[in-house]
Design a protein around this motif. Structure first.
Motif, PDB file in Angstrom:
ATOM      1  N   ARG A   1      12.833  16.316 -10.727  1.00 22.39           N
ATOM      2  CA  ARG A   1      13.290  15.136 -11.471  1.00 22.39           C
ATOM      3  C   ARG A   1      12.655  13.734 -11.086  1.00 22.39           C
ATOM      4  NH1 ARG A   1      17.901  13.937 -10.926  1.00 22.39           N
ATOM      5  NH2 ARG A   1      18.330  15.163  -8.871  1.00 22.39           N
ATOM      6  N   LEU A   2      12.459  13.699  -9.946  1.00 22.49           N
ATOM      7  CA  LEU A   2      12.126  12.478  -9.140  1.00 22.49           C
ATOM      8  C   LEU A   2      10.999  12.681  -8.524  1.00 22.49           C
ATOM      9  CD1 LEU A   2      15.717  11.649  -7.717  1.00 22.49           C
ATOM     10  CD2 LEU A   2      14.786  10.688  -9.970  1.00 22.49           C
ATOM     11  N   MET A   3      10.288  11.163  -7.997  1.00 22.41           N
ATOM     12  CA  MET A   3       9.459  11.131  -7.374  1.00 22.41           C
ATOM     13  C   MET A   3       9.708   9.880  -6.345  1.00 22.41           C
ATOM     14  SD  MET A   3       5.340   9.817  -8.192  1.00 22.41           S
ATOM     15  CE  MET A   3       5.776   8.463  -9.332  1.00 22.41           C
ATOM     16  N   PHE A   4       9.403  10.160  -4.817  1.00 27.73           N
ATOM     17  CA  PHE A   4       9.689   9.377  -3.925  1.00 27.73           C
ATOM     18  C   PHE A   4       8.164   8.687  -3.367  1.00 27.73           C
ATOM     19  CE2 PHE A   4      12.935  12.264  -4.562  1.00 27.73           C
ATOM     20  CZ  PHE A   4      14.059  11.632  -4.147  1.00 27.73           C
ATOM     21  N   VAL A   5       8.227   7.319  -3.344  1.00 26.07           N
ATOM     22  CA  VAL A   5       7.041   6.740  -2.995  1.00 26.07           C
ATOM     23  C   VAL A   5       7.373   5.709  -1.399  1.00 26.07           C
ATOM     24  CG1 VAL A   5       5.087   5.290  -3.419  1.00 26.07           C
ATOM     25  CG2 VAL A   5       6.150   6.641  -5.257  1.00 26.07           C
ATOM     26  N   GLY A   6       6.723   6.161  -0.545  1.00 23.57           N
ATOM     27  CA  GLY A   6       6.866   5.119   0.702  1.00 23.57           C
ATOM     28  C   GLY A   6       5.739   4.115   0.564  1.00 23.57           C
ATOM     29  N   THR A   7       6.138   2.966   0.967  1.00 18.75           N
ATOM     30  CA  THR A   7       5.044   1.694   0.922  1.00 18.75           C
ATOM     31  C   THR A   7       4.730   0.965   2.376  1.00 18.75           C
ATOM     32  OG1 THR A   7       6.455   0.144  -0.049  1.00 18.75           O
ATOM     33  CG2 THR A   7       5.016   1.450  -1.284  1.00 18.75           C
ATOM     34  N   ALA A   8       3.787   0.274   2.661  1.00 22.58           N
ATOM     35  CA  ALA A   8       3.591  -0.282   3.964  1.00 22.58           C
ATOM     36  C   ALA A   8       4.660  -1.159   4.252  1.00 22.58           C
ATOM     37  CB  ALA A   8       2.105  -0.916   3.738  1.00 22.58           C
ATOM     38  N   ASP A   9       5.279  -1.759   3.520  1.00 23.45           N
ATOM     39  CA  ASP A   9       6.332  -2.806   3.586  1.00 23.45           C
ATOM     40  C   ASP A   9       7.866  -2.136   4.151  1.00 23.45           C
ATOM     41  OD1 ASP A   9       7.067  -1.673   1.354  1.00 23.45           O
ATOM     42  OD2 ASP A   9       7.016  -3.748   0.277  1.00 23.45           O
ATOM     43  N   ARG A  10       7.536  -0.579   4.430  1.00 23.29           N
ATOM     44  CA  ARG A  10       8.833   0.118   4.568  1.00 23.29           C
ATOM     45  C   ARG A  10       9.817   0.286   3.588  1.00 23.29           C
ATOM     46  NH1 ARG A  10      10.457  -3.443   8.457  1.00 23.29           N
ATOM     47  NH2 ARG A  10      12.413  -2.642   8.982  1.00 23.29           N
ATOM     48  N   ASN A  11       9.401   0.100   2.394  1.00 21.10           N
ATOM     49  CA  ASN A  11      10.099   0.328   1.397  1.00 21.10           C
ATOM     50  C   ASN A  11      10.097   1.756   0.878  1.00 21.10           C
ATOM     51  OD1 ASN A  11      11.674  -1.981   0.367  1.00 21.10           O
ATOM     52  ND2 ASN A  11       9.865  -3.030  -0.020  1.00 21.10           N
ATOM     53  N   LEU A  12      11.129   2.232   0.301  1.00 22.32           N
ATOM     54  CA  LEU A  12      11.126   3.482  -0.530  1.00 22.32           C
ATOM     55  C   LEU A  12      11.278   3.610  -1.920  1.00 22.32           C
ATOM     56  CD1 LEU A  12      12.512   6.470  -1.595  1.00 22.32           C
ATOM     57  CD2 LEU A  12      10.461   6.630  -0.017  1.00 22.32           C
ATOM     58  N   ILE A  13      10.476   3.720  -2.631  1.00 24.17           N
ATOM     59  CA  ILE A  13      10.754   3.462  -4.148  1.00 24.17           C
ATOM     60  C   ILE A  13      10.932   4.845  -4.728  1.00 24.17           C
ATOM     61  CG2 ILE A  13       9.718   2.339  -6.520  1.00 24.17           C
ATOM     62  CD1 ILE A  13       8.145   0.833  -4.383  1.00 24.17           C
ATOM     63  N   VAL A  14      11.974   4.763  -5.667  1.00 24.55           N
ATOM     64  CA  VAL A  14      12.384   6.137  -6.397  1.00 24.55           C
ATOM     65  C   VAL A  14      11.794   5.966  -8.043  1.00 24.55           C
ATOM     66  CG1 VAL A  14      13.791   7.846  -6.874  1.00 24.55           C
ATOM     67  CG2 VAL A  14      14.270   6.418  -4.870  1.00 24.55           C
ATOM     68  N   PHE A  15      11.289   7.052  -8.412  1.00 24.16           N
ATOM     69  CA  PHE A  15      11.107   6.859  -9.922  1.00 24.16           C
ATOM     70  C   PHE A  15      11.548   8.261 -10.597  1.00 24.16           C
ATOM     71  CE2 PHE A  15       7.543   4.506  -8.075  1.00 24.16           C
ATOM     72  CZ  PHE A  15       7.226   3.514  -8.865  1.00 24.16           C
ATOM     73  N   ASP A  16      12.043   8.099 -11.919  1.00 24.81           N
ATOM     74  CA  ASP A  16      12.319   9.124 -12.718  1.00 24.81           C
ATOM     75  C   ASP A  16      11.442   9.670 -13.489  1.00 24.81           C
ATOM     76  OD1 ASP A  16      13.509  10.779 -14.603  1.00 24.81           O
ATOM     77  OD2 ASP A  16      15.644  10.026 -14.450  1.00 24.81           O
ATOM     78  N   LEU A  17      10.806  10.966 -13.034  1.00 22.29           N
ATOM     79  CA  LEU A  17       9.704  11.620 -13.941  1.00 22.29           C
ATOM     80  C   LEU A  17       9.734  11.528 -15.516  1.00 22.29           C
ATOM     81  CD1 LEU A  17       8.988  14.647 -11.667  1.00 22.29           C
ATOM     82  CD2 LEU A  17       7.864  12.130 -11.546  1.00 22.29           C
ATOM     83  N   ARG A  18      11.070  11.014 -15.945  1.00 23.24           N
ATOM     84  CA  ARG A  18      11.089  10.926 -17.376  1.00 23.24           C
ATOM     85  C   ARG A  18      10.768   9.501 -17.792  1.00 23.24           C
ATOM     86  NH1 ARG A  18      17.208  13.288 -17.431  1.00 23.24           N
ATOM     87  NH2 ARG A  18      17.141  11.602 -15.627  1.00 23.24           N
ATOM     88  N   ASN A  19      10.600   8.850 -17.045  1.00 26.36           N
ATOM     89  CA  ASN A  19      10.235   7.302 -17.282  1.00 26.36           C
ATOM     90  C   ASN A  19       9.403   6.801 -15.955  1.00 26.36           C
ATOM     91  OD1 ASN A  19      10.173   4.721 -18.106  1.00 26.36           O
ATOM     92  ND2 ASN A  19      12.358   4.236 -17.776  1.00 26.36           N
TER      93      ASN A  19
ATOM     94  N   ARG B   1       0.895  -1.106   0.097  1.00 26.82           N
ATOM     95  CA  ARG B   1       0.116  -0.177  -0.078  1.00 26.82           C
ATOM     96  C   ARG B   1       0.805   1.385  -0.083  1.00 26.82           C
ATOM     97  NH1 ARG B   1      -2.414  -1.944   5.416  1.00 26.82           N
ATOM     98  NH2 ARG B   1      -0.501  -3.155   5.288  1.00 26.82           N
ATOM     99  N   CYS B   2       0.396   2.353  -0.541  1.00 26.31           N
ATOM    100  CA  CYS B   2       0.881   3.521  -0.785  1.00 26.31           C
ATOM    101  C   CYS B   2       0.696   4.165   0.535  1.00 26.31           C
ATOM    102  CB  CYS B   2       0.462   4.374  -1.789  1.00 26.31           C
ATOM    103  SG  CYS B   2       1.334   6.023  -1.874  1.00 26.31           S
ATOM    104  N   TYR B   3       1.845   4.726   1.320  1.00 28.11           N
ATOM    105  CA  TYR B   3       1.508   5.330   2.856  1.00 28.11           C
ATOM    106  C   TYR B   3       2.044   6.864   2.330  1.00 28.11           C
ATOM    107  CZ  TYR B   3       0.255   1.559   5.760  1.00 28.11           C
ATOM    108  OH  TYR B   3      -0.129   0.537   6.522  1.00 28.11           O
ATOM    109  N   ALA B   4       3.007   7.108   1.655  1.00 26.36           N
ATOM    110  CA  ALA B   4       3.456   8.521   1.440  1.00 26.36           C
ATOM    111  C   ALA B   4       3.925   8.708   0.107  1.00 26.36           C
ATOM    112  CB  ALA B   4       4.647   8.906   2.384  1.00 26.36           C
ATOM    113  N   LEU B   5       3.993   9.957  -0.626  1.00 20.75           N
ATOM    114  CA  LEU B   5       4.639  10.090  -1.753  1.00 20.75           C
ATOM    115  C   LEU B   5       4.893  11.579  -1.912  1.00 20.75           C
ATOM    116  CD1 LEU B   5       2.845   9.209  -5.112  1.00 20.75           C
ATOM    117  CD2 LEU B   5       3.189  11.404  -4.841  1.00 20.75           C
ATOM    118  N   THR B   6       5.908  11.956  -2.579  1.00 27.71           N
ATOM    119  CA  THR B   6       6.417  13.405  -2.828  1.00 27.71           C
ATOM    120  C   THR B   6       7.033  13.510  -4.306  1.00 27.71           C
ATOM    121  OG1 THR B   6       7.450  15.386  -2.019  1.00 27.71           O
ATOM    122  CG2 THR B   6       8.410  13.080  -1.901  1.00 27.71           C
ATOM    123  N   VAL B   7       6.672  14.422  -4.854  1.00 27.98           N
ATOM    124  CA  VAL B   7       7.121  14.779  -6.392  1.00 27.98           C
ATOM    125  C   VAL B   7       8.158  15.854  -6.516  1.00 27.98           C
ATOM    126  CG1 VAL B   7       6.481  15.453  -8.827  1.00 27.98           C
ATOM    127  CG2 VAL B   7       5.282  13.614  -7.691  1.00 27.98           C
ATOM    128  N   GLY B   8       9.442  15.755  -7.058  1.00 27.59           N
ATOM    129  CA  GLY B   8      10.196  16.950  -7.145  1.00 27.59           C
ATOM    130  C   GLY B   8      10.282  17.343  -8.779  1.00 27.59           C
TER     131      GLY B   8
END
Length: 338
Positions: free
Chosen positions: A157-175, A148-155
């Protein structure tokens, strides 16, 4: 016995606040309006006048509690999501009625506008991110998450997503369809909030255990990573509910269920200022675009469930404060903590 002062910091109090806990606060890009979402199923907008006073402008409703909000980059439109599983567009400045622009299979916990692509991104407890072109009925892309998505922030160039399993996933906004990096949190308990460094070289992660993790993306900067306790008192542990970087000085504020707002200098590993403790938790907070104004909400944080919620005692407040420069400016090395 006299009741505790609900406004110990002598902040400006926003009139006609929500009747239930505030879940998010968001300033418009021009700083002339403030939007609050709340557990009373409302999205409220207040106009900030040049005199500094605040008046309620408009309100719209969801069918269930509202959890998140964001603005379009031109400040004309507010987007919101919540427990009704719907993504709503409110053309606030145009006077049009709110319309549903998307749906999830679970509550919508996070929402952000991506100006580069004119897309809306929503994160849900259905374990997906969904990207929306507001002119289309179906999502442009659905990104599966590990939890589950618990937290999210968009910069920028990058987007940071915190999930319920204590992972932090980084996405490049160009992909947007490919994970750039996945980082396992060193915090022991679930993520509550995430904030990207202004230079996007790393992120802050706050948890329900009263700790903040400072983490750099580049492995060469691993020595700069650390975790610290910030919302604890006399052995009691309180959730970190909100993290906000100052847009000019790049210090940051943490707000917690202990009713305290702290201002921190991460590079010098110091607390700059602690505001006076409020009688109830700080549920969320936000800086305006230039950092001259800080908004925060006080109320019940639902950490003890519905059975412990007493509306007669847990009155909701929204406050606006003008932080002194000394509160948010980085401290010189060797300075004393406050």
């Amino acid at each position: 016995m006299s009741r505790p002062d609900p406004n110990p910091n002598k902040s400006f109090e926003v009139l006609q606040p929500p009747t239930e806990s505030v879940s998010s606060l968001s300033f418009s890009p021009d700083d002339k309006h403030l939007v609050a979402t709340s557990w009373d199923c409302q999205v409220g907008c207040w106009k900030i006048l040049p005199t500094g006073s605040v008046v309620r402008k408009a309100t719209m409703s969801h069918d269930y509690p509202v959890l998140c909000s964001t603005w379009s980059e031109d400040g004309s439109t507010v987007f919101s999501g919540g427990c009704d599983k719907q993504v709503t567009m409110w053309p606030l400045m145009g006077g049009d009625q709110p319309v549903t622009v998307g749906n999830h299979d679970g509550p919508v916990k996070e929402i952000a506008w991506i100006p580069q692509w004119k897309l809306l991104v929503t994160g849900s407890w259905d374990k997906t991110l969904r990207y929306w072109d507001i002119n289309q009925s179906n999502p442009v892309h659905i990104q599966q998450l590990p939890e589950r998505c618990y937290a999210l922030t968009v910069g920028q160039r990058l987007m940071f997503v915190g999930t319920a399993d204590r992972n932090l996933i980084v996405f490049d906004l160009r992909n947007l369809q490919t994970e750039l990096k996945r980082i396992s949190s060193l915090l022991m308990y679930p993520t509550r909030c995430v904030a990207a460094f202004p230079d996007e070289r790393g992120f802050l992660m706050g948890s329900i255990e009263g700790r903040v993790r400072i983490n750099h993306l580049d492995d060469s900067e691993e020595s700069k990573n650390f975790t610290f306790k910030c919302h604890r008192d006399a052995g009691k542990i309180y959730s970190v509910n909100s993290l906000n970087f100052h847009p000019v000085y790049h210090t940051f504020a943490s707000a917690g269920s202990d009713g305290v707002i702290n201002f921190w200098d991460k590079d010098n590993k110091m607390r700059i200022k602690a505001m006076a403790r409020c009688a109830q938790p700080i549920t969320c907070s936000a800086f305006n675009s230039n950092g001259s104004t800080f908004a925060y909400a006080v109320g019940y944080d639902w950490s003890k469930g519905a059975a412990n919620h007493n509306p007669a005692k847990a009155k909701t407040h929204i406050f606006i404060h003008k932080p002194e420069e000394s509160w948010v400016k980085p401290m010189p090395r060797g300075a004393t903590r406050r």
